[in-house]
Design a protein around this motif. Structure first.
Motif, mmCIF file in Angstrom:
data_model
loop_
_atom_site.group_PDB
_atom_site.id
_atom_site.type_symbol
_atom_site.label_atom_id
_atom_site.label_comp_id
_atom_site.label_asym_id
_atom_site.label_seq_id
_atom_site.Cartn_x
_atom_site.Cartn_y
_atom_site.Cartn_z
ATOM 1 N N ASP A 318 33.880 43.429 46.197
ATOM 2 C CA ASP A 318 34.127 42.404 45.504
ATOM 3 C C ASP A 318 35.200 42.444 44.328
ATOM 4 O O ASP A 318 35.977 41.492 44.273
ATOM 5 C CB ASP A 318 32.806 42.122 44.795
ATOM 6 N N GLN A 319 35.113 43.633 43.858
ATOM 7 C CA GLN A 319 36.462 43.894 42.801
ATOM 8 C C GLN A 319 37.557 44.018 43.460
ATOM 9 O O GLN A 319 38.776 43.578 42.918
ATOM 10 C CB GLN A 319 35.924 45.248 41.846
ATOM 11 N N VAL A 320 37.623 44.620 44.702
ATOM 12 C CA VAL A 320 38.963 44.609 45.508
ATOM 13 C C VAL A 320 39.501 43.297 45.828
ATOM 14 O O VAL A 320 40.408 43.077 45.568
ATOM 15 C CB VAL A 320 38.632 45.442 46.755
ATOM 16 N N THR A 321 38.601 42.516 46.054
ATOM 17 C CA THR A 321 38.774 40.883 46.410
ATOM 18 C C THR A 321 39.525 40.458 45.025
ATOM 19 O O THR A 321 40.784 39.748 45.160
ATOM 20 C CB THR A 321 37.827 40.176 46.767
ATOM 21 N N ARG A 322 38.852 40.537 43.995
ATOM 22 C CA ARG A 322 39.381 40.031 42.381
ATOM 23 C C ARG A 322 40.856 40.486 42.403
ATOM 24 O O ARG A 322 41.660 39.656 41.823
ATOM 25 C CB ARG A 322 38.385 40.292 41.853
ATOM 26 N N ASP A 323 40.960 41.696 42.678
ATOM 27 C CA ASP A 323 42.198 42.549 42.054
ATOM 28 C C ASP A 323 43.218 41.884 43.334
ATOM 29 O O ASP A 323 44.426 41.727 42.669
ATOM 30 C CB ASP A 323 42.155 44.114 42.311
ATOM 31 N N MET A 324 43.056 41.555 44.388
ATOM 32 C CA MET A 324 43.954 41.030 45.409
ATOM 33 C C MET A 324 44.235 39.659 44.920
ATOM 34 O O MET A 324 45.459 39.185 45.117
ATOM 35 C CB MET A 324 43.498 40.991 46.660
ATOM 36 N N GLU A 325 43.409 38.964 44.601
ATOM 37 C CA GLU A 325 43.704 37.470 44.102
ATOM 38 C C GLU A 325 44.581 37.579 42.548
ATOM 39 O O GLU A 325 45.238 36.675 42.789
ATOM 40 C CB GLU A 325 42.315 36.901 43.560
ATOM 41 N N TYR A 326 44.354 38.483 41.753
ATOM 42 C CA TYR A 326 45.342 38.676 40.694
ATOM 43 C C TYR A 326 46.594 38.801 41.372
ATOM 44 O O TYR A 326 47.592 38.380 40.840
ATOM 45 C CB TYR A 326 44.558 39.786 39.947
ATOM 46 N N LEU A 327 46.807 39.935 42.073
ATOM 47 C CA LEU A 327 48.098 40.465 42.756
ATOM 48 C C LEU A 327 48.910 39.230 43.505
ATOM 49 O O LEU A 327 49.930 39.056 43.169
ATOM 50 C CB LEU A 327 48.002 41.378 43.769
ATOM 51 N N SER A 328 48.018 38.407 44.090
ATOM 52 C CA SER A 328 48.611 37.258 44.800
ATOM 53 C C SER A 328 48.779 36.275 43.753
ATOM 54 O O SER A 328 50.214 35.705 43.732
ATOM 55 C CB SER A 328 47.480 36.454 45.726
ATOM 56 N N SER A 329 48.328 35.856 42.652
ATOM 57 C CA SER A 329 48.728 35.028 41.510
ATOM 58 C C SER A 329 49.830 35.608 40.703
ATOM 59 O O SER A 329 50.917 34.710 40.263
ATOM 60 C CB SER A 329 47.793 34.651 40.593
ATOM 61 N N ALA A 330 49.615 36.909 40.501
ATOM 62 C CA ALA A 330 50.686 37.526 39.591
ATOM 63 C C ALA A 330 52.267 37.624 40.213
ATOM 64 O O ALA A 330 53.185 37.463 39.454
ATOM 65 C CB ALA A 330 50.593 38.762 39.018
ATOM 66 N N THR A 331 52.374 37.456 41.394
ATOM 67 C CA THR A 331 53.706 37.667 42.088
ATOM 68 C C THR A 331 53.996 36.308 42.574
ATOM 69 O O THR A 331 54.971 35.997 43.577
ATOM 70 C CB THR A 331 53.419 38.592 43.337
ATOM 71 N N HIS A 332 53.102 35.035 42.368
ATOM 72 C CA HIS A 332 53.289 33.658 42.814
ATOM 73 C C HIS A 332 53.437 33.679 44.109
ATOM 74 O O HIS A 332 54.268 32.715 44.772
ATOM 75 C CB HIS A 332 54.873 33.586 41.972
#
Length: 351
Positions: A318-332
């Motif tokens: 679950d935390q990996v998924t949230r971290d990937m969502e952050y990475l996706s958003s942060a890199t536009h």
């Protein structure tokens, strides 16, 4: 007549995970008093003259900035002077004269200098820990082209220009003067396409601002390097003790090859972060708040979170998924959530 201080940094959005290769975004906003004071001061004329000496330079050109409301005009100058990290240098403000041959006018503009704004508000460590967007401000007024404009433009090639607020009766407030060696003289037609000078006159189409809050693109290898550096900095104790946590090692062995080692290690660090600082009754972790708490209170040698926590496969995933969502958003790279993993891999952000 003390100027209003620069605005504090504000975070752009909340998030429930984080990838340390891309620091959280924040926005630094220039002091809006610049516009208020300029408008209230009502600059109505410029005068040009020579003063015998400014600092060690003889025969220095001077621009007298005349205000209807001298009180607001003096506060305007005091605000700008307060932005100089080295007094009396004018380094905190950009001043430009822009000529428009078509209209027969020139624009005097005052703009906040983004690099100096960030240095005033942020320490070097904060500049490493955050990706910063600057929201600057510009004010100005146009005047008819004149011999005075041509003269000051020639003078600026060899000498600094001193700007002095002036009263309606011609009085000069030299105690508020600003001396500046890098005043810019531009042609409106050739000014940078996104500059306030290019957008003048105001009835022309304004430069688009849809990308004002976007980060520059970051190469994957730069993200990897920063991630490793920041994880070692923020989680030295956790990284040293995770190899001795049996639940973590067991979960990692079972979750390969679906996840990379670094993803699981980063997720474990984020779980430790949540346990250290997040209230137990909070339904979702607020990493915006947790990140700043972590910056202010580093791990101690006696911290035992990485040893005593139970790292279940479900919580790590679950935390990996949230971290990937952050990475996706942060890199536009705004991908549908079900495609985040594949999309990040396609653009080189996941192996």
């Amino acid at each position: 007549m003390a100027p209003v201080p620069d605005n504090n940094p504000v975070a752009e959005t909340k998030f429930e995970g984080i990838d340390y290769g891309i620091p959280p975004r924040r926005v630094l906003i220039a002091n809006p008093a610049l516009m208020e004071l300029w408008n209230n001061a009502d600059c109505y004329a410029l005068g040009y003259a020579t003063i015998p000496r400014y600092e060690s330079v003889p025969a220095v050109p001077m621009v007298m900035v005349s205000f209807e409301n001298i009180e607001a005009g003096l506060r305007f100058f005091r605000l700008i002077r307060s932005w100089d990290r080295t007094p009396r240098t004018g380094q905190g403000i950009d001043i430009s004269f822009t000529k428009n041959q078509t209209t027969g006018k020139y624009l005097l503009s005052w703009s906040t200098k983004d690099s100096e704004l960030e240095k005033r508000i942020s320490d070097p460590v904060a500049r490493e820990d955050y990706a910063t967007t600057i929201v600057g401000l510009s004010v100005g007024k146009d005047f008819n082209l004149s011999d005075g404009f041509n003269w000051i433009r020639e003078q600026s090639k060899e000498k600094p220009i001193v700007f002095v607020p002036a009263t309606k009766d011609g009085g000069l407030a030299f105690q508020y003067a600003i001396g500046k060696r890098d005043v810019r003289f531009l042609e409106q037609e050739t000014a940078h396409k996104d500059s306030v000078e290019r957008a003048w006159p105001s009835d022309q189409p304004q430069p688009p601002d849809s990308n004002a809050l976007q980060l520059p693109s970051v190469a994957p290898d730069v993200i990897v390097s920063k991630r490793n550096r920041q994880l070692r900095r923020f989680f030295p104790i956790t990284l040293a003790r995770l190899p001795y946590n049996r639940s973590f090692i067991k979960a990692v062995n079972r979750m390969k090859p679906s996840y990379s080692d670094w993803q699981l290690t980063q997720a474990a660090c984020n779980i430790v972060l949540v346990e250290r600082f997040s209230p137990s009754d909070q339904p979702k972790p607020d990493f915006e708040t947790l990140y700043e708490k972590m910056r202010q209170k580093p791990e101690g040698a006696s911290d035992t979170w990485a040893l005593k926590l139970h790292f279940s496969e479900s919580r790590l995933a679950d935390q990996v998924t949230r971290d990937m969502e952050y990475l996706s958003s942060a890199t536009h790279n705004q991908f549908p959530l079900e495609n985040v993993r594949a999309s990040l891999r396609k653009v080189g952000l996941l192996p």
